[in-house]
Design an enzyme around this catalytic site. Structure first.
Site, PDB file in Angstrom:
ATOM      1  N   GLY A   1       0.840  -1.199   0.000  1.00 46.93           N
ATOM      2  CA  GLY A   1       0.000   0.000   0.000  1.00 46.93           C
ATOM      3  C   GLY A   1       0.868   1.239   0.000  1.00 46.93           C
ATOM      4  O   GLY A   1       2.091   1.157   0.110  1.00 46.93           O
ATOM      5  N   ARG A   2       0.230   2.381  -0.136  1.00 49.93           N
ATOM      6  CA  ARG A   2       0.956   3.637   0.000  1.00 49.93           C
ATOM      7  C   ARG A   2       0.031   4.728   0.489  1.00 49.93           C
ATOM      8  O   ARG A   2      -1.173   4.672   0.299  1.00 49.93           O
ATOM      9  CB  ARG A   2       1.677   4.030  -1.276  1.00 49.93           C
ATOM     10  CG  ARG A   2       0.801   4.316  -2.501  1.00 49.93           C
ATOM     11  CD  ARG A   2       1.601   5.035  -3.587  1.00 49.93           C
ATOM     12  NE  ARG A   2       2.647   4.218  -4.169  1.00 49.93           N
ATOM     13  CZ  ARG A   2       3.877   4.684  -4.451  1.00 49.93           C
ATOM     14  NH1 ARG A   2       4.200   5.920  -4.187  1.00 49.93           N
ATOM     15  NH2 ARG A   2       4.765   3.895  -5.021  1.00 49.93           N
ATOM     16  N   GLY A   3       0.636   5.694   1.166  1.00 45.21           N
ATOM     17  CA  GLY A   3      -0.132   6.841   1.647  1.00 45.21           C
ATOM     18  C   GLY A   3       0.499   8.098   1.103  1.00 45.21           C
ATOM     19  O   GLY A   3       1.135   8.059   0.055  1.00 45.21           O
ATOM     20  N   LYS A   4       0.339   9.201   1.812  1.00 44.94           N
ATOM     21  CA  LYS A   4       0.841  10.481   1.334  1.00 44.94           C
ATOM     22  C   LYS A   4       2.360  10.497   1.229  1.00 44.94           C
ATOM     23  O   LYS A   4       2.916  10.972   0.256  1.00 44.94           O
ATOM     24  CB  LYS A   4       0.395  11.585   2.305  1.00 44.94           C
ATOM     25  CG  LYS A   4      -0.555  12.586   1.673  1.00 44.94           C
ATOM     26  CD  LYS A   4      -0.498  13.907   2.438  1.00 44.94           C
ATOM     27  CE  LYS A   4      -1.786  14.675   2.237  1.00 44.94           C
ATOM     28  NZ  LYS A   4      -2.394  15.069   3.500  1.00 44.94           N
ATOM     29  N   PHE A   5       3.046  10.002   2.263  1.00 46.00           N
ATOM     30  CA  PHE A   5       4.509  10.107   2.297  1.00 46.00           C
ATOM     31  C   PHE A   5       5.211   8.764   2.386  1.00 46.00           C
ATOM     32  O   PHE A   5       6.421   8.717   2.437  1.00 46.00           O
ATOM     33  CB  PHE A   5       4.941  10.972   3.481  1.00 46.00           C
ATOM     34  CG  PHE A   5       4.404  12.358   3.423  1.00 46.00           C
ATOM     35  CD1 PHE A   5       4.887  13.247   2.472  1.00 46.00           C
ATOM     36  CD2 PHE A   5       3.417  12.785   4.291  1.00 46.00           C
ATOM     37  CE1 PHE A   5       4.393  14.537   2.404  1.00 46.00           C
ATOM     38  CE2 PHE A   5       2.914  14.067   4.224  1.00 46.00           C
ATOM     39  CZ  PHE A   5       3.405  14.957   3.278  1.00 46.00           C
TER      40      PHE A   5
ATOM     41  N   VAL B   1       5.645   4.449   1.391  1.00 47.15           N
ATOM     42  CA  VAL B   1       5.377   3.276   0.564  1.00 47.15           C
ATOM     43  C   VAL B   1       5.586   2.076   1.482  1.00 47.15           C
ATOM     44  O   VAL B   1       6.523   2.061   2.278  1.00 47.15           O
ATOM     45  CB  VAL B   1       6.363   3.173  -0.617  1.00 47.15           C
ATOM     46  CG1 VAL B   1       5.995   1.994  -1.506  1.00 47.15           C
ATOM     47  CG2 VAL B   1       6.381   4.446  -1.421  1.00 47.15           C
TER      48      VAL B   1
ATOM     49  N   LYS C   1       7.761  -0.202   5.962  1.00 43.09           N
ATOM     50  CA  LYS C   1       7.193   1.120   5.642  1.00 43.09           C
ATOM     51  C   LYS C   1       8.338   2.102   5.446  1.00 43.09           C
ATOM     52  O   LYS C   1       9.088   2.387   6.387  1.00 43.09           O
ATOM     53  CB  LYS C   1       6.249   1.586   6.777  1.00 43.09           C
ATOM     54  CG  LYS C   1       5.650   2.975   6.540  1.00 43.09           C
ATOM     55  CD  LYS C   1       4.603   3.357   7.586  1.00 43.09           C
ATOM     56  CE  LYS C   1       4.047   4.748   7.322  1.00 43.09           C
ATOM     57  NZ  LYS C   1       2.982   5.135   8.275  1.00 43.09           N
TER      58      LYS C   1
ATOM     59  N   ASP D   1      -6.140   9.887  12.827  1.00 45.40           N
ATOM     60  CA  ASP D   1      -6.304   9.553  11.405  1.00 45.40           C
ATOM     61  C   ASP D   1      -6.953   8.176  11.241  1.00 45.40           C
ATOM     62  O   ASP D   1      -6.540   7.382  10.400  1.00 45.40           O
ATOM     63  CB  ASP D   1      -4.941   9.613  10.691  1.00 45.40           C
ATOM     64  CG  ASP D   1      -5.062   9.816   9.184  1.00 45.40           C
ATOM     65  OD1 ASP D   1      -6.171  10.147   8.702  1.00 45.40           O
ATOM     66  OD2 ASP D   1      -4.048   9.626   8.483  1.00 45.40           O
TER      67      ASP D   1
HETATM   68  P1  ADP Z   1       0.728   6.707   5.338  1.00 40.83           P
HETATM   69  O1  ADP Z   1       1.187   7.373   6.579  1.00 40.83           O
HETATM   70  O2  ADP Z   1       1.516   7.134   4.158  1.00 40.83           O
HETATM   71  O3  ADP Z   1      -0.765   6.771   5.098  1.00 40.83           O
HETATM   72  P2  ADP Z   1       0.337   3.958   6.213  1.00 40.83           P
HETATM   73  O4  ADP Z   1       1.030   3.526   7.445  1.00 40.83           O
HETATM   74  O5  ADP Z   1      -1.116   4.254   6.331  1.00 40.83           O
HETATM   75  O6  ADP Z   1       1.140   5.179   5.558  1.00 40.83           O
HETATM   76  O7  ADP Z   1       0.566   2.848   5.099  1.00 40.83           O
HETATM   77  C1  ADP Z   1       0.037   3.030   3.782  1.00 40.83           C
HETATM   78  C2  ADP Z   1      -0.736   1.795   3.378  1.00 40.83           C
HETATM   79  O8  ADP Z   1       0.142   0.649   3.367  1.00 40.83           O
HETATM   80  C3  ADP Z   1      -1.872   1.399   4.336  1.00 40.83           C
HETATM   81  O9  ADP Z   1      -3.058   2.101   4.021  1.00 40.83           O
HETATM   82  C4  ADP Z   1      -1.993  -0.096   4.057  1.00 40.83           C
HETATM   83  O10 ADP Z   1      -2.700  -0.347   2.874  1.00 40.83           O
HETATM   84  C5  ADP Z   1      -0.528  -0.509   3.829  1.00 40.83           C
HETATM   85  N1  ADP Z   1       0.092  -0.976   5.100  1.00 40.83           N
HETATM   86  C6  ADP Z   1       0.599  -0.212   6.075  1.00 40.83           C
HETATM   87  N2  ADP Z   1       1.077  -0.937   7.099  1.00 40.83           N
HETATM   88  C7  ADP Z   1       0.874  -2.229   6.766  1.00 40.83           C
HETATM   89  C8  ADP Z   1       1.135  -3.486   7.433  1.00 40.83           C
HETATM   90  N3  ADP Z   1       1.729  -3.533   8.632  1.00 40.83           N
HETATM   91  N4  ADP Z   1       0.766  -4.627   6.808  1.00 40.83           N
HETATM   92  C9  ADP Z   1       0.177  -4.584   5.587  1.00 40.83           C
HETATM   93  N5  ADP Z   1      -0.097  -3.435   4.910  1.00 40.83           N
HETATM   94  C10 ADP Z   1       0.250  -2.265   5.487  1.00 40.83           C
HETATM   95 MG    MG Z   2      -2.349   5.879   6.078  1.00 43.26          MG
END
Ligand code: ADP
Ligand code: MG
Length: 326
Positions: free
Chosen positions: A37-41, A43, A59, A155
């Site tokens: 997955g990925r979010g704003k900042f 991967v 992460k 969040d």
């Molecule tokens: P951001 O701060 O960029 O939003 P996240 O921690 O929410 O980052 O991670 C982005 C995405 O990655 C999540 O929405 C999820 O889909 C995936 N992800 C994050 N942590 C995990 C994990 N421990 N196991 C599986 N997928 C994860």
């Molecule tokens: Mg997130």
């Protein structure tokens, strides 16, 4: 416990216990498969620990964002994960690596992905009310733990609430503590803004945030998990904000078809404009809906309080009862 000297005025906790490794991630882990997955900042990628063969989620967080140094925000995220390590419904932090550009958190892998996917799924793959009861209890367990420790997540949304497995439906792991703050020391919250659809009215009004801010988001989450619809989402951002500040929510029988009235009442204790009148995580854990027996028939109302103390007899109900699994 971090002492107050380790806490800056904006609620960030930056003292961590985890040793930060400066050798390359690849010396101990193999990156496999595609992105999780990925979010704003960030991967997030799946990786395998070489010595154990165990699967983790790496992460990758950039230390500079829009020209600003964000290392202390990342240390805060690590500090909150350390603090919450004792709760099974918060994702576990395994290791931390640092390179010149990034900090890499090696996290427990939540292989079932975001609850978001099941929230928007077709009927046969969507959550049942019984599923939602079990999962919301687990979300509340994690959030109650954070709140007991004076930490707010800020969040909570379907993209930051993951599952250990999707089929069979596993357990909750709360992730993404990038906006989390320690409540003791917050003076300025103006820059903290979660995702429009899930933010509480007080955030839109620049009023003080509190643990109640997370409770609003849990109300929105529960609504989405039960109905597949986002209660405040408008065509434009401004419309979404107006819907939130007016608490304009659709509780019509069409939207809540097949869902019990205690479930709707539960949501109504959370989508309350005045944060002081919103239910707390502890109150929610004692809510009648979450403590009724999760029958497969969604419209069965919980037994009246006068019946709750009586010993269970097998002939009293049409199907055997089991305690709500935690
Ligand atoms: P951001 O701060 O960029 O939003 P996240 O921690 O929410 O980052 O991670 C982005 C995405 O990655 C999540 O929405 C999820 O889909 C995936 N992800 C994050 N942590 C995990 C994990 N421990 N196991 C599986 N997928 C994860
Ligand atoms: Mg997130």
């Amino acid at each position: 416990m971090p002492n107050s000297a380790a806490m800056s005025r904006n609620g960030l906790v930056t003292e961590i216990r985890t040793r930060i490794r400066s050798d390359p991630l690849s010396s101990s882990y193999d990156l496999v498969g595609k992105e999780l997955g990925r979010g704003k900042f960030a991967v997030v990628k799946k990786c395998i620990e070489k010595t154990t063969g165990k699967q983790y989620a790496a992460k990758f967080l950039r230390k500079r964002r829009k020209g600003a140094d964000c290392r202390s925000d990342i240390l805060n995220e690590i500090a909150v994960l350390e603090l919450a390590a004792a709760n099974p419904h918060v994702v576990a932090l395994h290791e931390v690596f640092e390179t010149s550009l990034e900090i890499i958190l090696v996290l427990e892998c939540a292989a079932g992905g975001e609850i978001f996917n099941q929230c928007v799924a077709d009927h046969d793959e969507a959550f049942t009310e019984k599923d939602v009861m079990r999962l919301v209890k687990q979300i509340l367990s994690g959030v109650a733990f954070l709140h007991q420790n004076n930490v707010v997540h800020l969040d909570l949304k379907p993209q930051n609430v993951l599952l250990t497995s999707a089929r069979p439906l596993g357990d909750i792991r709360i992730v993404d503590f990038g906006l989390s703050r320690h409540m003791d020391n917050i003076t300025e919250v103006r820059e903290i803004l979660g995702t429009p659809e899930y933010v509480a009215p007080e955030i839109l009004n620049y009023e003080p945030i509190s643990t109640a801010t997370d409770m609003w988001s849990i109300g929105v989450l529960t609504y989405v998990m039960l109905t597949g619809e986002s209660p405040f989402l408008g065509d434009e951002k401004q419309e979404t904000f107006l819907n939130i500040s007016q608490v304009n929510v659709d509780y019509s029988p069409e939207t809540f078809e097949g869902i019990s009235s205690p479930a709707i009442d539960f949501i109504k204790t959370l989508l309350v404009k005045n944060p002081r009148k919103r239910a707390t995580a502890e109150e929610c854990l004692n809510n009648v809906w979450l403590n009724s027996h999760p029958h497969s028939h969604p419209l069965l109302l919980p037994r009246s309080p006068s019946n709750l103390d009586e010993p269970e007899t097998s002939q009293s109900e049409s199907e055997p009862e089991s305690p709500v699994p935690s």
